[in-house]
Design a protein around this motif. Structure first.
Motif, PDB file in Angstrom:
ATOM      1  N   ALA A  84       3.461  12.532 -13.935  1.00  8.75           N
ATOM      2  CA  ALA A  84       3.941  13.732 -13.243  1.00  8.75           C
ATOM      3  C   ALA A  84       3.030  14.051 -12.067  1.00  8.75           C
ATOM      4  CB  ALA A  84       3.982  14.919 -14.211  1.00  8.75           C
ATOM      5  N   PRO A  85       3.570  14.722 -11.046  1.00  7.11           N
ATOM      6  CA  PRO A  85       2.729  15.088  -9.904  1.00  7.11           C
ATOM      7  C   PRO A  85       1.652  16.089 -10.302  1.00  7.11           C
ATOM      8  CG  PRO A  85       5.078  15.403  -9.427  1.00  7.11           C
ATOM      9  CD  PRO A  85       4.951  15.169 -10.893  1.00  7.11           C
ATOM     10  N   TYR A  86       0.630  16.171  -9.488  1.00  9.17           N
ATOM     11  CA  TYR A  86      -0.422  17.166  -9.658  1.00  9.17           C
ATOM     12  C   TYR A  86       0.218  18.559  -9.586  1.00  9.17           C
ATOM     13  CZ  TYR A  86      -5.219  18.960  -9.098  1.00  9.17           C
ATOM     14  OH  TYR A  86      -6.412  19.598  -9.270  1.00  9.17           O
ATOM     15  N   PRO A  87      -0.063  19.454 -10.528  1.00 11.22           N
ATOM     16  CA  PRO A  87       0.594  20.766 -10.544  1.00 11.22           C
ATOM     17  C   PRO A  87       0.250  21.640  -9.334  1.00 11.22           C
ATOM     18  CG  PRO A  87      -0.378  20.259 -12.691  1.00 11.22           C
ATOM     19  CD  PRO A  87      -0.914  19.245 -11.715  1.00 11.22           C
ATOM     20  N   LYS A  88       1.191  22.528  -8.995  1.00 13.66           N
ATOM     21  CA  LYS A  88       1.017  23.502  -7.918  1.00 13.66           C
ATOM     22  C   LYS A  88       0.429  24.788  -8.510  1.00 13.66           C
ATOM     23  CE  LYS A  88       5.388  23.798  -7.016  1.00 13.66           C
ATOM     24  NZ  LYS A  88       6.712  24.019  -6.376  1.00 13.66           N
ATOM     25  N   ASN A  89      -0.001  25.697  -7.636  1.00 14.70           N
ATOM     26  CA  ASN A  89      -0.465  27.003  -8.104  1.00 14.70           C
ATOM     27  C   ASN A  89       0.700  27.972  -8.271  1.00 14.70           C
ATOM     28  OD1 ASN A  89      -3.033  26.006  -8.007  1.00 14.70           O
ATOM     29  ND2 ASN A  89      -3.592  27.020  -6.102  1.00 14.70           N
ATOM     30  N   ASN A 126       7.869   7.829  -8.001  1.00 18.14           N
ATOM     31  CA  ASN A 126       8.226   9.105  -7.378  1.00 18.14           C
ATOM     32  C   ASN A 126       6.984   9.976  -7.144  1.00 18.14           C
ATOM     33  OD1 ASN A 126      10.913   8.424  -7.340  1.00 18.14           O
ATOM     34  ND2 ASN A 126      11.451   9.574  -9.180  1.00 18.14           N
ATOM     35  N   THR A 127       6.071   9.962  -8.113  1.00 19.71           N
ATOM     36  CA  THR A 127       4.843  10.756  -7.986  1.00 19.71           C
ATOM     37  C   THR A 127       3.977  10.229  -6.843  1.00 19.71           C
ATOM     38  OG1 THR A 127       4.810  11.414 -10.317  1.00 19.71           O
ATOM     39  CG2 THR A 127       2.697  11.416  -9.155  1.00 19.71           C
ATOM     40  N   LEU A 128       3.833   8.910  -6.751  1.00 17.77           N
ATOM     41  CA  LEU A 128       3.003   8.329  -5.690  1.00 17.77           C
ATOM     42  C   LEU A 128       3.606   8.581  -4.311  1.00 17.77           C
ATOM     43  CD1 LEU A 128       2.043   4.936  -7.373  1.00 17.77           C
ATOM     44  CD2 LEU A 128       0.560   6.916  -7.022  1.00 17.77           C
ATOM     45  N   LEU A 129       4.926   8.553  -4.230  1.00 16.75           N
ATOM     46  CA  LEU A 129       5.587   8.740  -2.940  1.00 16.75           C
ATOM     47  C   LEU A 129       5.408  10.153  -2.393  1.00 16.75           C
ATOM     48  CD1 LEU A 129       8.928   6.744  -3.362  1.00 16.75           C
ATOM     49  CD2 LEU A 129       7.021   6.199  -1.837  1.00 16.75           C
ATOM     50  N   ILE A 130       5.351  11.145  -3.268  1.00 14.87           N
ATOM     51  CA  ILE A 130       5.224  12.529  -2.781  1.00 14.87           C
ATOM     52  C   ILE A 130       3.765  12.976  -2.669  1.00 14.87           C
ATOM     53  CG2 ILE A 130       7.471  13.186  -3.728  1.00 14.87           C
ATOM     54  CD1 ILE A 130       5.905  14.760  -5.887  1.00 14.87           C
ATOM     55  N   SER A 131       2.841  12.170  -3.184  1.00 14.35           N
ATOM     56  CA  SER A 131       1.433  12.570  -3.165  1.00 14.35           C
ATOM     57  C   SER A 131       0.854  12.487  -1.764  1.00 14.35           C
ATOM     58  CB  SER A 131       0.617  11.680  -4.100  1.00 14.35           C
ATOM     59  OG  SER A 131       1.013  11.864  -5.443  1.00 14.35           O
ATOM     60  N   LYS A 132       0.033  13.465  -1.439  1.00 13.50           N
ATOM     61  CA  LYS A 132      -0.634  13.484  -0.136  1.00 13.50           C
ATOM     62  C   LYS A 132      -1.987  14.163  -0.279  1.00 13.50           C
ATOM     63  CE  LYS A 132       2.645  17.145   1.049  1.00 13.50           C
ATOM     64  NZ  LYS A 132       3.665  16.765   0.056  1.00 13.50           N
ATOM     65  N   ALA A 133      -2.913  13.744   0.545  1.00 13.27           N
ATOM     66  CA  ALA A 133      -4.270  14.257   0.461  1.00 13.27           C
ATOM     67  C   ALA A 133      -4.376  15.628   1.095  1.00 13.27           C
ATOM     68  CB  ALA A 133      -5.242  13.300   1.142  1.00 13.27           C
ATOM     69  N   SER A 134      -5.130  16.498   0.443  1.00 16.69           N
ATOM     70  CA  SER A 134      -5.552  17.730   1.078  1.00 16.69           C
ATOM     71  C   SER A 134      -6.453  17.357   2.246  1.00 16.69           C
ATOM     72  CB  SER A 134      -6.341  18.589   0.089  1.00 16.69           C
ATOM     73  OG  SER A 134      -5.643  18.740  -1.118  1.00 16.69           O
ATOM     74  N   ILE A 172       4.982  20.710  -3.309  1.00 17.94           N
ATOM     75  CA  ILE A 172       4.482  19.777  -4.321  1.00 17.94           C
ATOM     76  C   ILE A 172       3.848  18.568  -3.644  1.00 17.94           C
ATOM     77  CG2 ILE A 172       6.635  18.458  -4.536  1.00 17.94           C
ATOM     78  CD1 ILE A 172       4.377  19.478  -7.497  1.00 17.94           C
ATOM     79  N   GLY A 173       2.845  17.998  -4.279  1.00 13.09           N
ATOM     80  CA  GLY A 173       2.299  16.719  -3.811  1.00 13.09           C
ATOM     81  C   GLY A 173       0.870  16.745  -3.349  1.00 13.09           C
ATOM     82  N   TYR A 174       0.361  17.901  -2.907  1.00 11.65           N
ATOM     83  CA  TYR A 174      -1.041  17.950  -2.480  1.00 11.65           C
ATOM     84  C   TYR A 174      -1.945  17.709  -3.680  1.00 11.65           C
ATOM     85  CZ  TYR A 174      -0.010  19.601   2.218  1.00 11.65           C
ATOM     86  OH  TYR A 174       0.423  19.695   3.512  1.00 11.65           O
TER      87      TYR A 174
END
Length: 451
Positions: free
Chosen positions: A306-311, A393-401, A317-319
């Protein structure tokens, strides 16, 4: 007196070693023989995780006269052990040509000591811009001392069988409140056989500090304890909220493994997850090479990602936190051009050849991610147990802060914040005191390091 990032005696030994390394010759250096050039690559990466034999063979085949000798600094891939051995090797004037650093703080520290050669002139000659060619910006004080290898965003590994048992779907967009709710519902049993909803592997001894930045790392900006100008960012409300989340999950919900157990029993995140003692772990995607099981750590349940959770529900999503290998040319190398040539190849085409990670190189497009993941999972024992769709799907939406250039005193900040957290989680001070003490100690470190 200004504080230094390592004890003065070791710093002195390292400087002496580096100076000696610049002027003395090495028996293992073939450069003067006319028979070829031997480059020594110092790394924490194991053969299992980095596929060195095939990677190096591919390079040597296309670069006659160059051999690359891999110096493995930790058989178990322990970055802390490898860092200590790297410093000792430098102090001992060993021939060093290519260096790998595992985190921004370790990279910055060794740059400040003069261990890494500036690469700007080589990059200009190659006619590219580091910040455009790579997803990770490795500038320090306006100069590039390393090129990034892998692109490993953090994500959440899930025991899908346990999720199914609890009637919980694999999340594709969720918050930390959702994560805490999942952890509570997944927690089961009591005593020695208790299964926890989650396991947080840090902080530990000033390391694994991502676990005290849980609600900072998913922001476009302000993701670290320090701001880009080196000033404190500990007044960010998300630092306090992270502490509140950790205390709530461990003390109130009792859904996360107690910190005292983590430290006293020296627990491992791999063991906690693969032994099914914890249903979810927040970790870096270097785990892609292991989630289908390996010879040393088999898996006998279905794994989802799963993607890293949001606040907040309205956040994008994705940061997430992103880790990479900072691959540098040693300042003491007698073959800097050849070492740089390898570094550039390794951080571009070499990442594809290695087939172990998603590269930080922008030459690999998002549509190639699925193919790379297939290659990575094919190297595991049971790739069929991995929910590949959730991983891709998780890797595709992930992006660095926004990556904050690490300060030379960052490790001191980490240690101080870690110590204050321990007082909190072990019941010796409250959250407000922890935040205040962390801010005070951080400011003292910053002030003592001002020029």
């Amino acid at each position: 007196m200004k504080r230094k990032w390592i004890p003065g005696v070791l710093a002195g030994a390292l400087m002496i070693g580096l100076l000696a390394g610049c002027s003395s010759s090495s028996d293992s250096d073939k450069g003067g023989s006319g028979k070829g050039i031997n480059l020594r690559l110092y790394t924490y990466g194991t053969e299992e995780a980095y596929n060195w034999k095939a990677t190096i063979a591919a390079y040597e085949e296309n670069h006659p006269g160059i051999t690359v000798e891999v110096v493995n600094l930790s058989e178990k891939g322990d970055t802390a052990e490898a860092s200590k051995k790297l410093d000792l090797a430098a102090a001992s004037s060993e021939q060093m040509d290519i260096l790998m650093f595992s985190d921004p703080a370790g990279y910055a520290q060794r740059v400040s000591l003069g261990m890494a050669e500036p690469l700007d002139a080589y990059i200009a000659k190659d006619n590219f811009k580091e910040e455009e060619d790579y997803k990770v910006d490795s500038h320090i004080d306006g100069k590039v001392y390393a090129l990034p290898g892998k692109f490993n965003p953090w994500y959440v590994l899930l025991n899908k069988d346990q999720l199914d048992e609890a009637g919980l779907p694999v999340p594709t967009d969720w918050t930390w409140d959702d994560f805490a709710d999942y952890a509570k519902k997944l927690t089961k049993g009591e005593g020695a056989n208790k299964r926890y909803g989650t396991y947080f592997h840090g902080p530990q001894g000033g390391g694994w500090m991502e676990y005290l930045k849980l609600m900072m790392l998913n922001q476009p900006h302000g993701a670290d304890f320090l701001k880009p100008d080196g000033s404190s960012n500990l007044d960010d409300p998300n630092f306090k909220k992270t502490l509140e989340l950790r205390v709530k999950m461990e003390k109130e919900d009792q859904s996360s493994v107690p910190y005292s157990d983590i430290i006293s029993q020296k627990l491992s995140y791999r063991t906690q997850f693969f032994n099914q003692s914890a249903s979810m772990i927040v970790i870096g995607s270097w785990m892609n090479t292991e989630i289908g099981g390996t010879e040393s750590v088999p898996v006998n349940f279905h794994v989802a990602v799963a993607p890293y959770p949001k606040n907040n529900p309205g956040d994008e999503i994705g940061y997430t936190s992103v880790t990479t290998d900072y691959v540098a040319v040693s300042a003491s190398s007698k073959h800097k051009q050849e070492a740089y040539d390898f570094v550039r190849w390794y951080t571009t085409e070499g990442q594809v050849v290695q087939g172990k990670n998603i590269p930080a190189w922008n030459g690999v497009k998002s549509e190639d991610v699925t193919k790379i993941i297939d290659t990575i999972l094919s190297g595991t024992k049971n790739p069929e147990l991995v929910d590949k769709e959730s991983l891709v799907n998780t890797l595709l939406i992930s992006k660095a802060s926004e990556l904050v250039p690490p300060a030379s005193y960052q490790a001191e900040i980490f240690k101080a914040v870690n110590e204050e957290y321990e007082k909190l989680i072990l019941g010796n001070q409250d959250i407000d005191t922890t935040v205040a003490n962390s801010q005070k100690r951080a400011q003292e470190i910053i002030d003592s390091n001002k020029k």
